[in-house]
Write a protein that holds these residues in place. Structure first.
Motif, PDB file in Angstrom:
ATOM      1  N   UNK A  89       0.836  -1.202   0.000  1.00  0.00           N
ATOM      2  CA  UNK A  89       0.000   0.000   0.000  1.00  0.00           C
ATOM      3  C   UNK A  89       0.867   1.246   0.000  1.00  0.00           C
ATOM      4  N   UNK A  90       2.010   1.185   0.675  1.00  0.00           N
ATOM      5  CA  UNK A  90       2.911   2.324   0.678  1.00  0.00           C
ATOM      6  C   UNK A  90       3.427   2.648  -0.718  1.00  0.00           C
ATOM      7  N   UNK A  91       3.778   1.606  -1.490  1.00  0.00           N
ATOM      8  CA  UNK A  91       4.216   1.807  -2.873  1.00  0.00           C
ATOM      9  C   UNK A  91       3.132   2.510  -3.687  1.00  0.00           C
ATOM     10  N   UNK A  92       1.911   2.005  -3.552  1.00  0.00           N
ATOM     11  CA  UNK A  92       0.814   2.576  -4.344  1.00  0.00           C
ATOM     12  C   UNK A  92       0.478   3.989  -3.893  1.00  0.00           C
ATOM     13  N   UNK A  93       0.523   4.224  -2.578  1.00  0.00           N
ATOM     14  CA  UNK A  93       0.245   5.579  -2.090  1.00  0.00           C
ATOM     15  C   UNK A  93       1.307   6.575  -2.551  1.00  0.00           C
ATOM     16  N   UNK A  94       2.536   6.097  -2.693  1.00  0.00           N
ATOM     17  CA  UNK A  94       3.598   6.955  -3.205  1.00  0.00           C
ATOM     18  C   UNK A  94       3.270   7.394  -4.641  1.00  0.00           C
ATOM     19  N   UNK A  95       2.842   6.442  -5.465  1.00  0.00           N
ATOM     20  CA  UNK A  95       2.458   6.766  -6.841  1.00  0.00           C
ATOM     21  C   UNK A  95       1.234   7.678  -6.872  1.00  0.00           C
ATOM     22  N   UNK A 145       9.723   3.998  -8.514  1.00  0.00           N
ATOM     23  CA  UNK A 145       8.266   4.181  -8.568  1.00  0.00           C
ATOM     24  C   UNK A 145       7.930   5.634  -8.909  1.00  0.00           C
ATOM     25  N   UNK A 146       8.603   6.561  -8.269  1.00  0.00           N
ATOM     26  CA  UNK A 146       8.345   7.983  -8.518  1.00  0.00           C
ATOM     27  C   UNK A 146       8.750   8.376  -9.937  1.00  0.00           C
ATOM     28  N   UNK A 147       9.867   7.839 -10.423  1.00  0.00           N
ATOM     29  CA  UNK A 147      10.284   8.143 -11.790  1.00  0.00           C
ATOM     30  C   UNK A 147       9.288   7.582 -12.803  1.00  0.00           C
ATOM     31  N   UNK A 148       8.878   6.337 -12.589  1.00  0.00           N
ATOM     32  CA  UNK A 148       7.894   5.690 -13.463  1.00  0.00           C
ATOM     33  C   UNK A 148       6.596   6.493 -13.486  1.00  0.00           C
ATOM     34  N   UNK A 149       6.147   6.910 -12.316  1.00  0.00           N
ATOM     35  CA  UNK A 149       4.913   7.700 -12.214  1.00  0.00           C
ATOM     36  C   UNK A 149       5.064   9.048 -12.904  1.00  0.00           C
ATOM     37  N   UNK A 150       6.160   9.731 -12.633  1.00  0.00           N
ATOM     38  CA  UNK A 150       6.363  11.062 -13.191  1.00  0.00           C
ATOM     39  C   UNK A 150       6.436  11.039 -14.714  1.00  0.00           C
ATOM     40  N   UNK A 151       7.145  10.083 -15.268  1.00  0.00           N
ATOM     41  CA  UNK A 151       7.231  10.005 -16.730  1.00  0.00           C
ATOM     42  C   UNK A 151       5.872   9.676 -17.341  1.00  0.00           C
ATOM     43  N   UNK A 152       5.120   8.820 -16.680  1.00  0.00           N
ATOM     44  CA  UNK A 152       3.766   8.514 -17.160  1.00  0.00           C
ATOM     45  C   UNK A 152       2.908   9.768 -17.188  1.00  0.00           C
ATOM     46  N   UNK A 153       3.010  10.574 -16.143  1.00  0.00           N
ATOM     47  CA  UNK A 153       2.210  11.795 -16.059  1.00  0.00           C
ATOM     48  C   UNK A 153       2.670  12.841 -17.062  1.00  0.00           C
ATOM     49  N   UNK A 154       3.976  12.929 -17.271  1.00  0.00           N
ATOM     50  CA  UNK A 154       4.497  13.954 -18.175  1.00  0.00           C
ATOM     51  C   UNK A 154       4.195  13.657 -19.638  1.00  0.00           C
ATOM     52  N   UNK A 175       3.863  -3.752 -12.065  1.00  0.00           N
ATOM     53  CA  UNK A 175       3.755  -2.693 -13.071  1.00  0.00           C
ATOM     54  C   UNK A 175       2.295  -2.336 -13.332  1.00  0.00           C
ATOM     55  N   UNK A 176       1.444  -3.365 -13.454  1.00  0.00           N
ATOM     56  CA  UNK A 176       0.013  -3.115 -13.692  1.00  0.00           C
ATOM     57  C   UNK A 176      -0.592  -2.344 -12.529  1.00  0.00           C
ATOM     58  N   UNK A 177      -0.276  -2.742 -11.309  1.00  0.00           N
ATOM     59  CA  UNK A 177      -0.841  -2.059 -10.147  1.00  0.00           C
ATOM     60  C   UNK A 177      -0.410  -0.592 -10.098  1.00  0.00           C
ATOM     61  N   UNK A 178       0.857  -0.333 -10.350  1.00  0.00           N
ATOM     62  CA  UNK A 178       1.350   1.047 -10.292  1.00  0.00           C
ATOM     63  C   UNK A 178       0.807   1.892 -11.440  1.00  0.00           C
ATOM     64  N   UNK A 179       0.769   1.315 -12.636  1.00  0.00           N
ATOM     65  CA  UNK A 179       0.226   2.049 -13.779  1.00  0.00           C
ATOM     66  C   UNK A 179      -1.262   2.326 -13.598  1.00  0.00           C
ATOM     67  N   UNK A 182      -1.958   5.156 -11.071  1.00  0.00           N
ATOM     68  CA  UNK A 182      -1.623   6.447 -11.683  1.00  0.00           C
ATOM     69  C   UNK A 182      -2.722   6.876 -12.644  1.00  0.00           C
ATOM     70  N   UNK A 183      -3.200   5.952 -13.472  1.00  0.00           N
ATOM     71  CA  UNK A 183      -4.263   6.278 -14.422  1.00  0.00           C
ATOM     72  C   UNK A 183      -5.565   6.615 -13.705  1.00  0.00           C
ATOM     73  N   UNK A 184      -5.909   5.817 -12.685  1.00  0.00           N
ATOM     74  CA  UNK A 184      -7.165   6.028 -11.961  1.00  0.00           C
ATOM     75  C   UNK A 184      -7.174   7.385 -11.261  1.00  0.00           C
ATOM     76  N   UNK A 185      -6.086   7.717 -10.576  1.00  0.00           N
ATOM     77  CA  UNK A 185      -6.073   8.976  -9.834  1.00  0.00           C
ATOM     78  C   UNK A 185      -5.832  10.193 -10.724  1.00  0.00           C
ATOM     79  N   UNK A 186      -5.342   9.983 -11.923  1.00  0.00           N
ATOM     80  CA  UNK A 186      -5.355  11.068 -12.905  1.00  0.00           C
ATOM     81  C   UNK A 186      -6.802  11.416 -13.248  1.00  0.00           C
ATOM     82  N   UNK A 187      -7.621  10.399 -13.482  1.00  0.00           N
ATOM     83  CA  UNK A 187      -9.038  10.625 -13.779  1.00  0.00           C
ATOM     84  C   UNK A 187      -9.766  11.224 -12.584  1.00  0.00           C
ATOM     85  N   UNK A 188      -9.503  10.703 -11.392  1.00  0.00           N
ATOM     86  CA  UNK A 188     -10.163  11.221 -10.195  1.00  0.00           C
ATOM     87  C   UNK A 188      -9.773  12.686  -9.959  1.00  0.00           C
ATOM     88  N   UNK A 189      -8.510  13.015 -10.202  1.00  0.00           N
ATOM     89  CA  UNK A 189      -8.066  14.401 -10.041  1.00  0.00           C
ATOM     90  C   UNK A 189      -8.835  15.329 -10.963  1.00  0.00           C
TER      91      UNK A 189
END
Length: 211
Positions: A89-95, A145-154, A175-179, A182-189
């Motif tokens: 959960x900590x990994x996912x919350x970081x993303x 995790x942060x780099x993967x998330x940031x590049x996905x967002x950028x 990878x699926x869980x982290x991606x 990121x996608x879900x909370x982009x939509x929620x945002x």
């Protein structure tokens, strides 16, 4: 006659979703909030489970609940993303934190700072998400995790070099869980911006544990 009965049923179903008056104390931006004690058969079981755990329903739930069938799907996916998986959960919350911060989603950022602390991240890590590259509090795994998330967002993608490292270091499930978070909370945002979901007033433990 059949058409009239069907129309009447739809109206009665809609009327079951009780809404707080827009002139009352509880409003969410331009939207009134669905009553937390609604009798709607799709919403009541979900809201009751939240209340039983002392965890909601929150403003975002009572806003999406204007469309009960949409809320059912939203709640199911949000719950699935909190279940035990290959990532912690900590990994996912970081993303999630990096996602909602980058998307300037004040509501979600406030809520997930609280949730992240309850899921194993330290205060320094929660605070450090905003400028993570300059922080020493993150492990090599967390930095990836942060780099993967940031590049996905950028870019909506990650570059080939990052992808090779991610594939080498993380399992396919990770990878699926982290991606997905990121996608879900982009939509929620985006949603919270559009309908102007306002911050919570009362404290909650929603999202900690199984949520």
């Amino acid at each position: 006659m059949r058409r009239d009965d069907s129309g009447r049923s739809r109206i009665q179903a809609c009327e079951q979703v009780k809404i707080m008056s827009a002139t009352g104390n509880e409003t969410t931006g331009t939207f009134p909030l669905v009553d937390a004690d609604t009798a709607d058969p799709r919403l009541k079981p979900i809201f009751d489970r939240m209340r039983a755990g002392g965890a909601g329903p929150l403003h975002i739930h009572r806003t999406i609940a204007h469309a009960p069938q949409v809320y059912e799907g939203f709640a199911a996916l949000a719950t699935a993303l909190r279940q035990p998986g290959a990532t912690s959960r900590g990994d996912r919350e970081l993303a999630i934190l990096r996602t909602v911060y980058a998307r300037q989603a004040r509501y979600e950022y406030t809520e997930h700072r609280r949730i992240a602390l309850g899921c194993g991240l330290t205060q320094a890590q929660v605070d450090g998400v905003e400028d993570w590259r300059g922080q020493s509090c993150f492990s090599p795994r967390q930095r990836l995790i942060l780099q993967f998330t940031e590049e996905t967002l950028d870019n909506g993608n990650v570059d080939d070099a990052t992808w090779r490292i991610v594939r080498d270091q993380f399992s396919s499930q990770e990878i699926i869980e982290l991606a997905m978070v990121t996608a879900f909370y982009t939509a929620v945002s985006q949603f919270t911006h559009t309908v102007r979901v306002q911050p919570e007033i009362a404290a909650s433990n929603y999202g900690v544990g199984d949520g």
